[in-house]
Design a protein around this motif. Structure first.
Motif, PDB file in Angstrom:
ATOM      1  N   SER A 160     -30.307  41.280 -21.438  1.00 29.84           N
ATOM      2  CA  SER A 160     -29.520  40.190 -21.157  1.00 29.84           C
ATOM      3  C   SER A 160     -28.373  40.565 -20.209  1.00 29.84           C
ATOM      4  CB  SER A 160     -29.402  39.142 -22.141  1.00 29.84           C
ATOM      5  OG  SER A 160     -28.811  38.094 -21.607  1.00 29.84           O
ATOM      6  N   GLN A 161     -28.130  39.814 -19.047  1.00 32.03           N
ATOM      7  CA  GLN A 161     -26.700  39.880 -18.689  1.00 32.03           C
ATOM      8  C   GLN A 161     -25.912  38.807 -18.735  1.00 32.03           C
ATOM      9  OE1 GLN A 161     -26.047  42.844 -16.530  1.00 32.03           O
ATOM     10  NE2 GLN A 161     -28.133  43.397 -17.339  1.00 32.03           N
ATOM     11  N   LYS A 162     -26.425  37.550 -19.315  1.00 32.94           N
ATOM     12  CA  LYS A 162     -25.952  36.359 -19.863  1.00 32.94           C
ATOM     13  C   LYS A 162     -25.342  36.304 -20.870  1.00 32.94           C
ATOM     14  CE  LYS A 162     -25.769  33.244 -17.082  1.00 32.94           C
ATOM     15  NZ  LYS A 162     -24.822  33.153 -15.853  1.00 32.94           N
ATOM     16  N   GLY A 165     -25.371  42.163 -25.270  1.00 33.98           N
ATOM     17  CA  GLY A 165     -25.658  43.194 -26.526  1.00 33.98           C
ATOM     18  C   GLY A 165     -27.180  42.673 -26.834  1.00 33.98           C
ATOM     19  N   TYR A 166     -27.884  41.873 -26.019  1.00 27.54           N
ATOM     20  CA  TYR A 166     -29.252  41.470 -26.400  1.00 27.54           C
ATOM     21  C   TYR A 166     -30.146  42.243 -25.512  1.00 27.54           C
ATOM     22  CZ  TYR A 166     -28.640  37.694 -29.768  1.00 27.54           C
ATOM     23  OH  TYR A 166     -28.265  36.998 -30.924  1.00 27.54           O
ATOM     24  N   ILE A 167     -31.309  42.828 -26.126  1.00 32.92           N
ATOM     25  CA  ILE A 167     -32.461  43.198 -25.115  1.00 32.92           C
ATOM     26  C   ILE A 167     -33.808  42.501 -25.911  1.00 32.92           C
ATOM     27  CG2 ILE A 167     -33.257  44.989 -27.200  1.00 32.92           C
ATOM     28  CD1 ILE A 167     -33.792  46.943 -24.900  1.00 32.92           C
ATOM     29  N   ILE A 187     -48.107  40.459 -33.004  1.00 32.94           N
ATOM     30  CA  ILE A 187     -48.848  40.832 -31.867  1.00 32.94           C
ATOM     31  C   ILE A 187     -48.777  39.543 -30.786  1.00 32.94           C
ATOM     32  CG2 ILE A 187     -51.214  40.866 -31.088  1.00 32.94           C
ATOM     33  CD1 ILE A 187     -50.389  43.287 -32.384  1.00 32.94           C
ATOM     34  N   SER A 188     -48.747  39.798 -29.473  1.00 33.11           N
ATOM     35  CA  SER A 188     -48.681  38.765 -28.475  1.00 33.11           C
ATOM     36  C   SER A 188     -47.444  38.006 -28.552  1.00 33.11           C
ATOM     37  CB  SER A 188     -49.962  38.114 -28.454  1.00 33.11           C
ATOM     38  OG  SER A 188     -51.220  38.764 -28.456  1.00 33.11           O
ATOM     39  N   GLN A 189     -46.399  38.745 -28.555  1.00 31.07           N
ATOM     40  CA  GLN A 189     -44.902  38.021 -28.659  1.00 31.07           C
ATOM     41  C   GLN A 189     -43.934  38.565 -27.836  1.00 31.07           C
ATOM     42  OE1 GLN A 189     -43.660  37.887 -33.154  1.00 31.07           O
ATOM     43  NE2 GLN A 189     -45.912  37.268 -33.620  1.00 31.07           N
ATOM     44  N   ILE A 190     -42.999  37.851 -27.540  1.00 28.23           N
ATOM     45  CA  ILE A 190     -41.764  38.053 -26.796  1.00 28.23           C
ATOM     46  C   ILE A 190     -40.554  37.668 -28.045  1.00 28.23           C
ATOM     47  CG2 ILE A 190     -40.097  37.900 -24.921  1.00 28.23           C
ATOM     48  CD1 ILE A 190     -42.447  36.913 -23.238  1.00 28.23           C
ATOM     49  N   ARG A 191     -39.799  38.920 -28.278  1.00 26.39           N
ATOM     50  CA  ARG A 191     -38.631  38.754 -29.241  1.00 26.39           C
ATOM     51  C   ARG A 191     -37.461  39.386 -28.415  1.00 26.39           C
ATOM     52  NH1 ARG A 191     -39.700  37.868 -34.562  1.00 26.39           N
ATOM     53  NH2 ARG A 191     -41.738  37.483 -35.067  1.00 26.39           N
ATOM     54  N   ALA A 192     -36.231  38.934 -28.804  1.00 27.00           N
ATOM     55  CA  ALA A 192     -35.002  39.281 -28.483  1.00 27.00           C
ATOM     56  C   ALA A 192     -34.087  39.979 -29.713  1.00 27.00           C
ATOM     57  CB  ALA A 192     -33.960  38.524 -27.875  1.00 27.00           C
ATOM     58  N   PHE A 193     -33.550  40.971 -29.412  1.00 21.47           N
ATOM     59  CA  PHE A 193     -32.928  41.707 -30.385  1.00 21.47           C
ATOM     60  C   PHE A 193     -31.454  41.762 -30.246  1.00 21.47           C
ATOM     61  CE2 PHE A 193     -37.267  42.801 -30.721  1.00 21.47           C
ATOM     62  CZ  PHE A 193     -37.511  42.907 -32.145  1.00 21.47           C
ATOM     63  N   ASN A 194     -30.606  41.948 -31.081  1.00 20.38           N
ATOM     64  CA  ASN A 194     -29.001  42.121 -30.734  1.00 20.38           C
ATOM     65  C   ASN A 194     -28.697  43.453 -31.136  1.00 20.38           C
ATOM     66  OD1 ASN A 194     -26.281  42.017 -30.533  1.00 20.38           O
ATOM     67  ND2 ASN A 194     -25.830  40.271 -32.014  1.00 20.38           N
ATOM     68  N   VAL A 224     -40.796  39.960 -17.473  1.00 17.46           N
ATOM     69  CA  VAL A 224     -39.880  39.063 -18.119  1.00 17.46           C
ATOM     70  C   VAL A 224     -38.615  39.101 -17.288  1.00 17.46           C
ATOM     71  CG1 VAL A 224     -38.643  38.571 -20.251  1.00 17.46           C
ATOM     72  CG2 VAL A 224     -40.958  39.860 -20.571  1.00 17.46           C
ATOM     73  N   ALA A 225     -37.917  38.008 -16.984  1.00 23.12           N
ATOM     74  CA  ALA A 225     -36.729  38.182 -16.331  1.00 23.12           C
ATOM     75  C   ALA A 225     -35.806  36.829 -16.775  1.00 23.12           C
ATOM     76  CB  ALA A 225     -37.090  37.766 -14.766  1.00 23.12           C
ATOM     77  N   GLU A 226     -34.527  37.014 -16.385  1.00 20.88           N
ATOM     78  CA  GLU A 226     -33.543  36.261 -16.807  1.00 20.88           C
ATOM     79  C   GLU A 226     -32.991  35.363 -15.520  1.00 20.88           C
ATOM     80  OE1 GLU A 226     -29.959  36.380 -19.908  1.00 20.88           O
ATOM     81  OE2 GLU A 226     -29.808  37.915 -18.254  1.00 20.88           O
ATOM     82  N   HIS A 227     -32.988  34.164 -15.435  1.00 23.39           N
ATOM     83  CA  HIS A 227     -32.293  33.462 -14.563  1.00 23.39           C
ATOM     84  C   HIS A 227     -30.835  33.882 -14.131  1.00 23.39           C
ATOM     85  CE1 HIS A 227     -31.204  30.221 -11.541  1.00 23.39           C
ATOM     86  NE2 HIS A 227     -32.293  30.311 -11.033  1.00 23.39           N
ATOM     87  N   PRO A 228     -30.382  34.276 -12.959  1.00 26.20           N
ATOM     88  CA  PRO A 228     -28.853  34.736 -13.029  1.00 26.20           C
ATOM     89  C   PRO A 228     -27.932  33.853 -13.054  1.00 26.20           C
ATOM     90  CG  PRO A 228     -29.890  34.775 -10.760  1.00 26.20           C
ATOM     91  CD  PRO A 228     -31.157  34.476 -11.740  1.00 26.20           C
ATOM     92  N   VAL A 229     -28.377  32.557 -13.022  1.00 25.80           N
ATOM     93  CA  VAL A 229     -27.304  31.352 -12.957  1.00 25.80           C
ATOM     94  C   VAL A 229     -27.443  30.777 -14.235  1.00 25.80           C
ATOM     95  CG1 VAL A 229     -26.411  29.012 -11.938  1.00 25.80           C
ATOM     96  CG2 VAL A 229     -27.344  30.811 -10.422  1.00 25.80           C
ATOM     97  N   THR A 230     -28.416  30.208 -14.623  1.00 30.58           N
ATOM     98  CA  THR A 230     -28.523  29.625 -16.065  1.00 30.58           C
ATOM     99  C   THR A 230     -29.015  30.090 -17.313  1.00 30.58           C
ATOM    100  OG1 THR A 230     -31.063  29.159 -15.848  1.00 30.58           O
ATOM    101  CG2 THR A 230     -29.722  27.496 -14.660  1.00 30.58           C
TER     102      THR A 230
END
Length: 471
Positions: A160-162, A165-167, A187-194, A224-230
């Motif tokens: 994450s750029q916003k 520390g998160y991936i 299984i079949s999940q998206i997770r974020a880790f600090n 997977v992508a992160e919107h650069p503004v929001t």
């Protein structure tokens, strides 16, 4: 999909003129081994800048301007280029940065560029990285593990750029569909880790029991992508193949591939952690193909087999619907926003079980940069515009580029990998006419290619009867 009305011209070193002789902009060029040649939309130029790679998947630029490539089954490559301007680049140096054959797809760099992450089916690894020297530490650290399963084995990574520390890690499904219905299976999940917390944690994060759940019931959300503004998180989903509906084969045009929204990585958990339906409910692409249709439209969820426990109504009520739906079997593998968030570029790897092959293209979706939302409504069938395509899908996948990873460089050029052909392409928007060079011109009979071992650029110009041929 917007294909009609988007002018296409033959793959080129620069934008091609409409005169009888169209010229390339690179002095040395390289021909691909397949035909017909790729086509690019008007207003764009594109070139091949590297080839003969085993299986290039995710790509990313480091702070020194070098291109990092996950070469599946080999490791991580590092390429530097001599930049002659525009899309004319030559490989200056290539090296096997990380020799680890278990790496198969995921790649990311920390915000400061000093840590390199890559993934296998089981783990996410972290190396100390020196971009200026082009070196990594001798021993990687495992930061996330317990991800092994069969069937869908890529593990996409996004730093994450916003939210520093998160991936984000995306894990696909197994051939045991029942596992995807159990949240604790991982299984079949998206997770974020600090990862900032790892300094005080003695062992890696366990994917199944740790992290922040962004979404589940996701068959295989490779991009997977992160919107650069929001800061909004989006994924592109590869839906299931071979689908029947109440015993009728509907696999040619259903279910659709998906663009899904997963909320934000700030304090709020709105739009986050929901179930997106797999393996019970799927997104409609072609309502006319679905029997027993009582009001299904593009993008709504439907059940493969309706019974007392699962119906179309329950699918619509209980599961998260996609923000956009794309044609079935196109297999989206990456998504990257441009700098201001007004566009999202998506690679479509292409179908393997459709009578008339589809996909095999780089396309773009328009976004509102302020809200971070697609401009098309959820039922749209025209949200995609093609940028680079294989003009004849009947020869795919054997004689086609199959796009996978995307990366932006500091000059605003978009780079793309093709795993089946072992190639790296670079694309750039352009409104100029190429200048004349010593390298070849088109003739009225068809396509003229030039080859040279001295450079790794290629271009093609194609003119018929004094006018540019549209593809």
């Amino acid at each position: 999909m917007k294909t009609n009305g988007v002018a296409k011209v033959a793959f080129a070193a620069g934008l091609l003129s409409t005169g009888a002789l169209a010229q390339t902009a690179c002095a040395s060029v390289l021909s691909p081994s397949y035909s017909p040649l790729p086509a690019v939309a008007s207003g764009w130029q594109a070139q091949l800048v590297a080839g003969s790679i085993k299986k290039p998947r995710s790509i990313q630029f480091d702070s020194a301007g070098a291109l990092l490539i996950v070469d599946s089954g080999n490791g991580v490559l590092r390429y530097t280029f001599t930049d002659n301007g525009g899309t004319c680049l030559q490989v200056d140096k290539q090296q096997l940065l990380i020799n680890q054959t278990s790496l198969n797809h995921g790649l990311a760099l920390s915000a400061d560029g000093r840590t390199l992450y890559a993934s296998s089916v089981e783990s996410v690894f972290a190396w100390e990285y020196d971009a200026q020297a082009g070196t990594v530490g001798a021993t990687p650290r495992v930061v996330i593990n317990n991800m092994s399963n069969n069937d869908l084995v890529t593990r996409t990574l996004l730093v994450s750029q916003k939210q520093p520390g998160y991936i984000i890690v995306s894990r696909g499904g197994s051939d045991d569909l029942a596992e995807a219905t159990v949240l604790g299976s991982g299984i079949s999940q998206i997770r974020a880790f600090n990862l900032a917390n790892l300094t005080s944690i003695s062992k890696p994060y366990d994917f199944e029991t740790s992290g922040r759940l962004l979404g589940w019931g996701l068959r295989n959300s490779v991009g997977v992508a992160e919107h650069p503004v929001t800061g909004g998180i989006y994924s592109v989903e590869n839906s299931i193949d071979g689908v029947t509906r109440n015993g009728t084969d509907i696999h040619e045009n259903n279910p659709g591939e998906e663009l899904n929204f997963h909320g934000y990585l700030n304090a709020t958990t709105d739009h986050q952690g929901g179930n997106y339906g797999f393996p019970k409910c799927f997104a409609v692409w072609d309502p006319q193909e679905i029997p027993d249709n009582t009001g299904l439209t593009v993008g709504t969820q439907f059940a493969m087999t309706e019974n007392s426990t699962i119906t179309d109504e329950l699918c619509a009520q209980d599961y998260v619907t996609p923000r956009l739906t794309f044609p079935a079997h196109q297999a989206p593998l990456d998504i990257k926003f441009n700098t201001d968030g007004s566009e999202a570029y998506v690679t479509f790897h292409g179908s393997f079980d459709k009578t008339n092959p589809v996909g095999y293209a780089l396309s773009v979706v328009a976004f509102d940069p302020t809200t971070g939302e697609p401009t098309a409504d959820a039922s749209s069938t025209t949200a995609l515009s093609d940028i680079m395509t294989n003009p004849d899908h009947t020869v795919c996948p054997g004689k086609c580029f199959r796009p996978v990873g995307l990366a932006w460089d500091t000059k605003g050029r978009l780079w793309m990998s093709s795993d089946s052909t072992g190639e790296i392409f670079v694309l750039q928007k352009s409104t100029t006419t190429p200048t004349a060079t010593a390298s070849g011109t088109a003739n009225a009979a068809g396509t003229a290619w030039q080859k040279s071992t001295a450079g790794l650029c290629y271009g093609v110009a194609l003119a018929v009867g004094g006018m540019m041929m549209a593809l």
